[in-house]
Design a protein around this motif. Structure first.
Motif, mmCIF file in Angstrom:
data_model
loop_
_atom_site.group_PDB
_atom_site.id
_atom_site.type_symbol
_atom_site.label_atom_id
_atom_site.label_comp_id
_atom_site.label_asym_id
_atom_site.label_seq_id
_atom_site.Cartn_x
_atom_site.Cartn_y
_atom_site.Cartn_z
ATOM 1 N N PHE A 86 0.845 -1.197 0.000
ATOM 2 C CA PHE A 86 0.000 0.000 0.000
ATOM 3 C C PHE A 86 0.880 1.246 0.000
ATOM 4 N N ASN A 87 1.464 1.505 -1.156
ATOM 5 C CA ASN A 87 2.457 2.573 -1.267
ATOM 6 C C ASN A 87 2.094 3.570 -2.357
ATOM 7 N N ASP A 88 2.587 4.789 -2.197
ATOM 8 C CA ASP A 88 2.520 5.796 -3.262
ATOM 9 C C ASP A 88 3.934 6.116 -3.726
ATOM 10 N N PRO A 89 4.125 6.302 -5.053
ATOM 11 C CA PRO A 89 5.450 6.714 -5.531
ATOM 12 C C PRO A 89 5.634 8.221 -5.352
ATOM 13 N N LEU A 90 6.576 8.618 -4.505
ATOM 14 C CA LEU A 90 6.763 10.036 -4.193
ATOM 15 C C LEU A 90 8.062 10.565 -4.786
ATOM 16 N N ILE A 91 8.033 11.856 -5.115
ATOM 17 C CA ILE A 91 9.232 12.513 -5.645
ATOM 18 C C ILE A 91 9.312 13.910 -5.021
ATOM 19 N N ASP A 92 10.533 14.336 -4.667
ATOM 20 C CA ASP A 92 10.721 15.663 -4.073
ATOM 21 C C ASP A 92 11.403 16.577 -5.074
ATOM 22 N N ASN A 93 11.035 17.854 -5.016
ATOM 23 C CA ASN A 93 11.765 18.835 -5.811
ATOM 24 C C ASN A 93 12.854 19.446 -4.924
ATOM 25 N N LYS A 94 14.107 19.349 -5.386
ATOM 26 C CA LYS A 94 15.250 19.767 -4.557
ATOM 27 C C LYS A 94 15.269 21.277 -4.297
ATOM 28 N N ASP A 95 14.705 22.058 -5.225
ATOM 29 C CA ASP A 95 14.738 23.520 -5.068
ATOM 30 C C ASP A 95 13.595 24.022 -4.189
ATOM 31 N N GLU A 150 0.112 10.637 -27.906
ATOM 32 C CA GLU A 150 1.126 10.927 -26.882
ATOM 33 C C GLU A 150 0.575 10.671 -25.485
ATOM 34 N N GLN A 151 -0.688 11.058 -25.270
ATOM 35 C CA GLN A 151 -1.328 10.831 -23.976
ATOM 36 C C GLN A 151 -1.341 9.330 -23.647
ATOM 37 N N GLU A 152 -1.754 8.537 -24.612
ATOM 38 C CA GLU A 152 -1.835 7.081 -24.429
ATOM 39 C C GLU A 152 -0.444 6.488 -24.147
ATOM 40 N N THR A 153 0.560 6.926 -24.919
ATOM 41 C CA THR A 153 1.931 6.411 -24.758
ATOM 42 C C THR A 153 2.470 6.712 -23.361
ATOM 43 N N VAL A 154 2.246 7.944 -22.903
ATOM 44 C CA VAL A 154 2.737 8.373 -21.583
ATOM 45 C C VAL A 154 2.105 7.532 -20.476
ATOM 46 N N LEU A 155 0.768 7.385 -20.523
ATOM 47 C CA LEU A 155 0.062 6.653 -19.464
ATOM 48 C C LEU A 155 0.415 5.174 -19.462
ATOM 49 N N GLN A 156 0.590 4.607 -20.669
ATOM 50 C CA GLN A 156 0.941 3.182 -20.745
ATOM 51 C C GLN A 156 2.337 2.926 -20.198
ATOM 52 N N ARG A 157 3.267 3.817 -20.525
ATOM 53 C CA ARG A 157 4.630 3.639 -20.011
ATOM 54 C C ARG A 157 4.651 3.759 -18.486
ATOM 55 N N MET A 158 3.933 4.751 -17.957
ATOM 56 C CA MET A 158 3.873 4.902 -16.500
ATOM 57 C C MET A 158 3.293 3.643 -15.854
ATOM 58 N N ALA A 159 2.202 3.131 -16.430
ATOM 59 C CA ALA A 159 1.548 1.939 -15.869
ATOM 60 C C ALA A 159 2.507 0.752 -15.856
ATOM 61 N N ARG A 160 3.245 0.575 -16.969
ATOM 62 C CA ARG A 160 4.205 -0.551 -17.050
ATOM 63 C C ARG A 160 5.305 -0.404 -15.995
ATOM 64 N N SER A 161 5.823 0.806 -15.839
ATOM 65 C CA SER A 161 6.920 1.041 -14.891
ATOM 66 C C SER A 161 6.460 0.825 -13.450
ATOM 67 N N LEU A 162 5.250 1.326 -13.120
ATOM 68 C CA LEU A 162 4.741 1.145 -11.760
ATOM 69 C C LEU A 162 4.451 -0.330 -11.482
ATOM 70 N N GLU A 163 3.911 -1.010 -12.481
ATOM 71 C CA GLU A 163 3.614 -2.453 -12.361
ATOM 72 C C GLU A 163 4.896 -3.230 -12.064
ATOM 73 N N ALA A 164 5.966 -2.860 -12.777
ATOM 74 C CA ALA A 164 7.254 -3.559 -12.618
ATOM 75 C C ALA A 164 8.075 -2.979 -11.459
ATOM 76 N N GLU A 165 7.502 -1.979 -10.757
ATOM 77 C CA GLU A 165 8.202 -1.266 -9.678
ATOM 78 C C GLU A 165 9.545 -0.700 -10.142
ATOM 79 N N ASP A 166 9.547 -0.252 -11.401
ATOM 80 C CA ASP A 166 10.751 0.365 -11.975
ATOM 81 C C ASP A 166 10.668 1.873 -11.729
#
Length: 511
Positions: A86-95, A150-166
């Motif tokens: 039960f996790n969310d992928p988080l990212i911080d902005n350094k600035d 482009e919208q479809e490509t972006v969402l599909q790539r994100m889904a694949r990466s999150l699925e693979a925990e990449d």
């Protein structure tokens, strides 16, 4: 976009001004992403909950409701996968030092592409008028095709990466798309990492013997662990459903957008148990049924759309969201998921108890499959409230602020207004209140000129105003005014209850 942001600011200030929503513990400068429902907000929330409950439980002979506790045995959350997944992928902005959900940043980017495509379609519609063939334009226009692709490509790539925990690829995608911090424009990002969203607590008298517990992050598991209790005591036959409403808690690091994403929120969920193999048929049935429920409130068909999931949760074989056009764009309002037999099987394994149904028609035992409908009550509140708030220009050139809440959901159904505070008019108004208050939530308002009182009730969302004047003393009639049309009609006091029932009763709204 600026217009949407402006409307959203008005929604937030209006909600406070009219007693709908306050910041939690405001006198101590509040608590981030936690809100209190005021006197009108509590009523609207209750009415939405009741409308859901009646539609889901009262109108279905094979669906019953329960109320499971917030605290559950900790192994529940191990079995459900929440402890590990039960996790969310988080990212911080350094600035800016601000933290974001990586998937939300990417989804917002994809939604901008969608908005660009819609803008092209709107421009063409304006240019070609009645001759415009939208279907042909959408499938042939190079700009629209490019944005959508482009919208479809972006969402599909994100889904694949999150699925693979990449998570490295999720960060790479953010960088390749040039996604910047929404507040500062900085593109200086940290790595993406996972963060568990459950709130931990302790049960026990002393620190040494205390058990680690969690505040439930969803209400569904209370239904699954009670599957056999309900099935046996209710002598339920498959297919049947168990419904529940209640609080859930998530340690949202990026809680935002007012009550859209909070740390303490309320869910309205129904788990529908079916024969294995029948789940996709029922999945389609519930998608259609739930959309119909939303449309029954009259907020506008164009404000809803289905979004099929690219990335399926570990327990699902089909999933879709009903998205709503909030003041900040289309976002998830309700989820419909085919959860397979994942939950009951996992609880069987971890508890060592059989959670099966004996099907007399098939003469066999099996673990049922589940189709879930899950809606956030607070999100539903925001959807209804934000779409109902309007600034209207009147024929005389003036404007009025009106909260056109569906009458069945409005906190106060009618305000009773004596024209003046003397001559026996307040007494007649009070008698009307005493007659109506058994069936309806009604209010009394005698301050200011009657026109100003109408405006105040319009802004508060009250569907009807009933004015008692000097003629009332002669003919026992009053003026009833409709909030939405501003039409006024003379009616007998004795007819008021019937008129209100026709406008407000559940049976005139449910579809």
């Amino acid at each position: 976009m600026a217009q949407q942001e402006d409307h959203f600011k008005k929604v937030i200030s209006h909600a406070k001004e009219y007693g709908y929503i306050f910041g939690s513990s405001e006198i101590y400068d509040g608590l981030s992403a936690v809100y209190d429902y005021g006197q009108n907000g509590a009523e609207l929330k209750k009415n939405i909950r009741d409308y859901w409950w009646k539609s889901m439980v009262q109108m279905h002979e094979n669906i019953v409701g329960i109320d499971a506790s917030i605290f559950m045995h900790p192994t529940t959350w191990k079995a459900s996968g929440h402890v590990d997944a039960f996790n969310d992928p988080l990212i911080d902005n350094k600035d800016s030092k601000k933290r974001y959900r990586a998937d939300v940043l990417i989804e917002d980017y994809a939604e901008k592409l969608n908005q660009k495509a819609l803008k092209e379609i709107a421009k063409a519609k304006k240019r070609f008028g009645d001759k415009f063939d939208e279907q042909e334009f959408v499938t042939t226009n190079p700009r629209v095709l490019r944005y959508r692709k482009e919208q479809e490509t972006v969402l599909q790539r994100m889904a694949r990466s999150l699925e693979a925990e990449d998570l490295a690829d999720v960060k790479a995608l953010i960088e390749e798309l040039g996604i910047a911090d929404p507040d500062t424009g900085s593109k200086n990002w940290t790595d993406v990492r996972q963060f568990n969203l459950m709130f931990g607590t302790k049960l026990g008298a002393s620190a040494e013997t205390a058990t680690d517990l969690y505040l439930r992050p969803e209400t569904a598991q209370g239904i699954f662990v009670n599957f056999l209790n309900v099935q046996k005591t209710g002598r339920m036959k498959i297919p049947f459903g168990i419904a529940q409403t209640g609080k859930a808690f998530r340690n949202e690091i990026v809680a935002r957008q007012f009550i859209f994403r909070m740390r303490e929120f309320e869910q309205m969920e129904m788990q529908f148990f079916v024969r294995p193999g029948d789940e996709l048929k029922w999945y389609e049935h519930w998608k259609e049924t739930r959309l119909k429920w939303h449309l029954s409130l009259g907020l506008g068909e164009e404000n809803y759309r289905f979004h099929d999931h690219e990335k399926l949760a570990h327990y699902a074989n089909a999933a879709a969201d009903i998205e709503f056009d909030f003041p900040f764009g289309f976002k998830e309002l309700e989820g419909i998921h085919s959860r397979t037999d994942f939950d009951l099987k996992a609880h069987e394994e971890f508890s060592g108890k059989k959670l099966q149904f004996f099907d007399p028609e098939l003469n066999e035992n099996y673990v049922p499959y589940v189709v879930e409908t899950s809606i956030g009550l607070d999100r539903m509140f925001l959807a209804v409230f934000s779409k109902s708030l309007e600034e209207e220009e009147l024929e005389n050139g003036s404007t009025r602020t009106v909260l056109k809440l569906p009458a069945i959901l409005a906190p106060v159904k009618a305000a009773i207004l004596p024209l003046v505070k003397k001559d026996g008019l307040p007494e007649v108004a009070q008698k009307i209140i005493d007659d109506l208050k058994f069936d309806f939530n009604v209010a009394y308002d005698e301050k200011d000129a009657v026109g100003r009182r109408y405006r105040r009730q319009d802004a508060a969302g009250t569907p009807f105003c009933i004015t008692v004047d000097h003629d009332t003393l002669e003919d026992e009639s009053v003026t009833i005014r409709d909030r939405d049309t501003m039409e006024q009609k003379r009616v007998k006091i004795s007819e008021l209850a019937t008129i209100l029932h026709e406008k407000i009763d559940f049976k005139h709204w449910a579809k």
